[in-house]
Write a protein that holds these residues in place. Sequence first.
Motif, mmCIF file in Angstrom:
data_model
loop_
_atom_site.group_PDB
_atom_site.id
_atom_site.type_symbol
_atom_site.label_atom_id
_atom_site.label_comp_id
_atom_site.label_asym_id
_atom_site.label_seq_id
_atom_site.Cartn_x
_atom_site.Cartn_y
_atom_site.Cartn_z
ATOM 1 N N SER A 246 46.110 22.122 30.022
ATOM 2 C CA SER A 246 46.289 20.668 30.140
ATOM 3 C C SER A 246 47.317 20.109 29.164
ATOM 4 C CB SER A 246 44.949 19.953 29.930
ATOM 5 O OG SER A 246 44.474 20.147 28.603
ATOM 6 N N ASP A 247 47.593 20.833 28.062
ATOM 7 C CA ASP A 247 48.583 20.357 27.091
ATOM 8 C C ASP A 247 49.997 20.817 27.443
ATOM 9 O OD1 ASP A 247 48.401 23.034 26.535
ATOM 10 O OD2 ASP A 247 47.778 22.802 24.449
ATOM 11 N N GLY A 248 50.158 21.398 28.623
ATOM 12 C CA GLY A 248 51.482 21.820 29.066
ATOM 13 C C GLY A 248 51.859 23.244 28.693
ATOM 14 N N THR A 249 50.971 23.954 27.995
ATOM 15 C CA THR A 249 51.257 25.331 27.584
ATOM 16 C C THR A 249 51.042 26.298 28.748
ATOM 17 O OG1 THR A 249 50.558 24.872 25.314
ATOM 18 C CG2 THR A 249 50.655 27.182 25.981
ATOM 19 N N TRP A 250 52.070 27.033 29.093
ATOM 20 C CA TRP A 250 51.941 28.095 30.084
ATOM 21 C C TRP A 250 51.413 29.358 29.395
ATOM 22 C CZ3 TRP A 250 52.637 27.430 35.254
ATOM 23 C CH2 TRP A 250 53.359 26.306 35.676
ATOM 24 N N PHE A 251 50.640 30.145 30.131
ATOM 25 C CA PHE A 251 50.152 31.391 29.556
ATOM 26 C C PHE A 251 50.057 32.464 30.631
ATOM 27 C CE2 PHE A 251 46.408 28.921 30.747
ATOM 28 C CZ PHE A 251 45.584 29.838 31.375
ATOM 29 N N ALA A 252 50.249 33.699 30.210
ATOM 30 C CA ALA A 252 50.086 34.847 31.096
ATOM 31 C C ALA A 252 48.646 35.329 30.979
ATOM 32 C CB ALA A 252 51.047 35.957 30.696
ATOM 33 N N LEU A 253 48.030 35.614 32.113
ATOM 34 C CA LEU A 253 46.631 36.036 32.140
ATOM 35 C C LEU A 253 46.519 37.362 32.902
ATOM 36 C CD1 LEU A 253 43.660 35.303 31.507
ATOM 37 C CD2 LEU A 253 43.586 34.150 33.730
ATOM 38 N N ILE A 254 45.791 38.294 32.306
ATOM 39 C CA ILE A 254 45.563 39.597 32.939
ATOM 40 C C ILE A 254 44.058 39.843 32.980
ATOM 41 C CG2 ILE A 254 45.983 42.080 32.819
ATOM 42 C CD1 ILE A 254 48.533 41.470 31.251
ATOM 43 N N ILE A 255 43.479 39.673 34.170
ATOM 44 C CA ILE A 255 42.045 39.902 34.346
ATOM 45 C C ILE A 255 41.867 41.245 35.047
ATOM 46 C CG2 ILE A 255 39.883 39.001 35.262
ATOM 47 C CD1 ILE A 255 41.193 36.246 35.428
ATOM 48 N N THR A 256 41.433 42.243 34.321
ATOM 49 C CA THR A 256 41.180 43.562 34.909
ATOM 50 C C THR A 256 39.849 43.523 35.669
ATOM 51 O OG1 THR A 256 40.220 44.225 32.792
ATOM 52 C CG2 THR A 256 42.527 44.806 33.184
ATOM 53 N N PRO A 257 39.650 44.423 36.628
ATOM 54 C CA PRO A 257 38.433 44.371 37.460
ATOM 55 C C PRO A 257 37.137 44.315 36.670
ATOM 56 C CG PRO A 257 40.000 45.892 38.419
ATOM 57 C CD PRO A 257 40.575 45.482 37.087
ATOM 58 N N ASP A 258 37.082 45.018 35.541
ATOM 59 C CA ASP A 258 35.844 45.035 34.767
ATOM 60 C C ASP A 258 35.566 43.724 34.053
ATOM 61 O OD1 ASP A 258 38.173 45.812 33.190
ATOM 62 O OD2 ASP A 258 36.779 46.061 31.524
ATOM 63 N N LYS A 259 36.560 42.804 34.049
ATOM 64 C CA LYS A 259 36.391 41.532 33.353
ATOM 65 C C LYS A 259 36.190 40.349 34.304
ATOM 66 C CE LYS A 259 36.937 42.912 29.060
ATOM 67 N NZ LYS A 259 35.865 42.725 28.043
ATOM 68 N N VAL A 260 36.232 40.586 35.594
ATOM 69 C CA VAL A 260 36.172 39.484 36.562
ATOM 70 C C VAL A 260 34.898 38.657 36.398
ATOM 71 C CG1 VAL A 260 35.969 38.916 39.013
ATOM 72 C CG2 VAL A 260 37.684 40.571 38.259
ATOM 73 N N ALA A 261 33.757 39.309 36.350
ATOM 74 C CA ALA A 261 32.489 38.570 36.237
ATOM 75 C C ALA A 261 32.405 37.813 34.919
ATOM 76 C CB ALA A 261 31.310 39.537 36.376
ATOM 77 N N ASP A 262 32.827 38.436 33.821
ATOM 78 C CA ASP A 262 32.769 37.779 32.519
ATOM 79 C C ASP A 262 33.664 36.551 32.485
ATOM 80 O OD1 ASP A 262 31.025 39.691 31.567
ATOM 81 O OD2 ASP A 262 32.588 40.909 30.625
ATOM 82 N N VAL A 263 34.855 36.657 33.061
ATOM 83 C CA VAL A 263 35.781 35.519 33.060
ATOM 84 C C VAL A 263 35.233 34.392 33.937
ATOM 85 C CG1 VAL A 263 38.083 34.735 33.713
ATOM 86 C CG2 VAL A 263 37.806 36.907 32.513
ATOM 87 N N ALA A 264 34.719 34.740 35.115
ATOM 88 C CA ALA A 264 34.167 33.714 36.002
ATOM 89 C C ALA A 264 33.058 32.924 35.307
ATOM 90 C CB ALA A 264 33.649 34.354 37.285
ATOM 91 N N LYS A 265 32.208 33.633 34.587
ATOM 92 C CA LYS A 265 31.127 32.965 33.855
ATOM 93 C C LYS A 265 31.675 32.122 32.714
ATOM 94 C CE LYS A 265 26.825 33.942 31.324
ATOM 95 N NZ LYS A 265 25.908 35.013 30.857
ATOM 96 N N ALA A 266 32.664 32.660 31.988
ATOM 97 C CA ALA A 266 33.209 31.963 30.819
ATOM 98 C C ALA A 266 33.928 30.677 31.189
ATOM 99 C CB ALA A 266 34.150 32.890 30.055
ATOM 100 N N ILE A 267 34.551 30.642 32.371
ATOM 101 C CA ILE A 267 35.271 29.422 32.774
ATOM 102 C C ILE A 267 34.384 28.490 33.592
ATOM 103 C CG2 ILE A 267 37.473 30.656 32.744
ATOM 104 C CD1 ILE A 267 37.436 30.676 35.802
ATOM 105 N N GLY A 268 33.093 28.869 33.742
ATOM 106 C CA GLY A 268 32.160 27.998 34.459
ATOM 107 C C GLY A 268 32.312 28.037 35.958
ATOM 108 N N ARG A 269 32.811 29.139 36.499
ATOM 109 C CA ARG A 269 33.005 29.246 37.947
ATOM 110 C C ARG A 269 32.408 30.544 38.482
ATOM 111 N NH1 ARG A 269 36.216 25.665 40.709
ATOM 112 N NH2 ARG A 269 35.086 26.681 42.423
#
Length: 408
Positions: A246-269
Amino acid sequence: MTTDNIFSGLKVVDFSSFVAGPSAAVILSDFGADVIKVEPPTGDPWRHGHQVAPQPLAEDPYQWHLANRNKRSIALDLKSPSAQQVLQKLVTWADVFVVNTPHHARAKLKLEYSDVVEWNPRLIYADLTGFGENGPDANLPGFDITSYWARSGLLSMTRDAGAPPTWPVGGSGDNAAAMGLYSAIVTALYRRERTGKGAYVTTSLLAEGVWSASVSIQGALAGAKFAAPHDRENPSNAGLNIYKASDGTWFALIITPDKVADVAKAIGREDLLSDPRFSDRAKLAANRPQLTAILDQVFGAQPMAHWYDVFNGVHVTFGAIRGPQEVIQDPQLRLNDIVVPLEGAGGKLTETISSPIQVHGVTKVPARGAPGLGEHTEEILRQVGFDARGIDSLRVSGAVPKAQERAA
């Protein structure tokens, strides 16, 4: 020059100009080598690089000090017949000789390996070219933008779908090539320690560019099927993409298969895990734009500081995309000696970027500002064996011009 370091006592004559060759010599100097920079009477053109767009413009010659710190300078006009006796003494004195003059000009100036090796068979002759020593384009002029970036294929791949190739970061290919040339020099020095023999080592901007792009180039050699150019809104994988906070910062994100569930939970989705649009590989592939749009909304709702904590919490790989003015504020740079103090350069030049090699238990030579044109001419001439009369004769002949004040 007296620092007890890995290359203390190693003598280097740097006949190269601009970035790649001089930067290879800088790495040697960081570990104690005595480096003599040999310049024509007009100086290395890189002394004025800070005044040439599209390079970042500045009053202080920051580029010159980056590529030539810790060196001594001698001005020498190789077109003068008297210069040959200076060249012979420098070659005899040296362990390493760095040159990137195009070969047709090198031959006229008698700087080829065959011209100098008889004076010093133990010499490591380090040659940098644009396109290599052989082939129809061996004599073409080359800069990193043309030889490293464009010709190697790198520039064709560093763009998004529908976008034309863009202008790459100046000097980036040069500094990659500098590491390659340094490696070649050190390899030859190791060989000399074992056999007593000197060597002619070389690399090119093209070779270094192809090496940097080698995963893709090797794929082409193997007949691999290449994906379409990256499209941020319809990526080949929504978990391997660029997003904006939201502050305009672009970022590169790499979600490996073993992290999909953890990331989904962490971002509230966590609902995305059971969403029928993404329930198997075929449906996920068909709905990549929709998933990307959802993630755009999620990541666009919070600033980068929030996502920094979230991603660190689940140990997912990410990287905020910083501009140069932000990079220099990163505490990692000084805590890891990536940026170090620079002495004697003047102006605003109080820090510089160290070479990217650390040897535990070894402290690099403190960085000193680059020399003025011909600043050490007389000192060097005396060191390699000329007396006062000989130096005066060289000045009269025009082989050695008068020294200038310490400045770029």
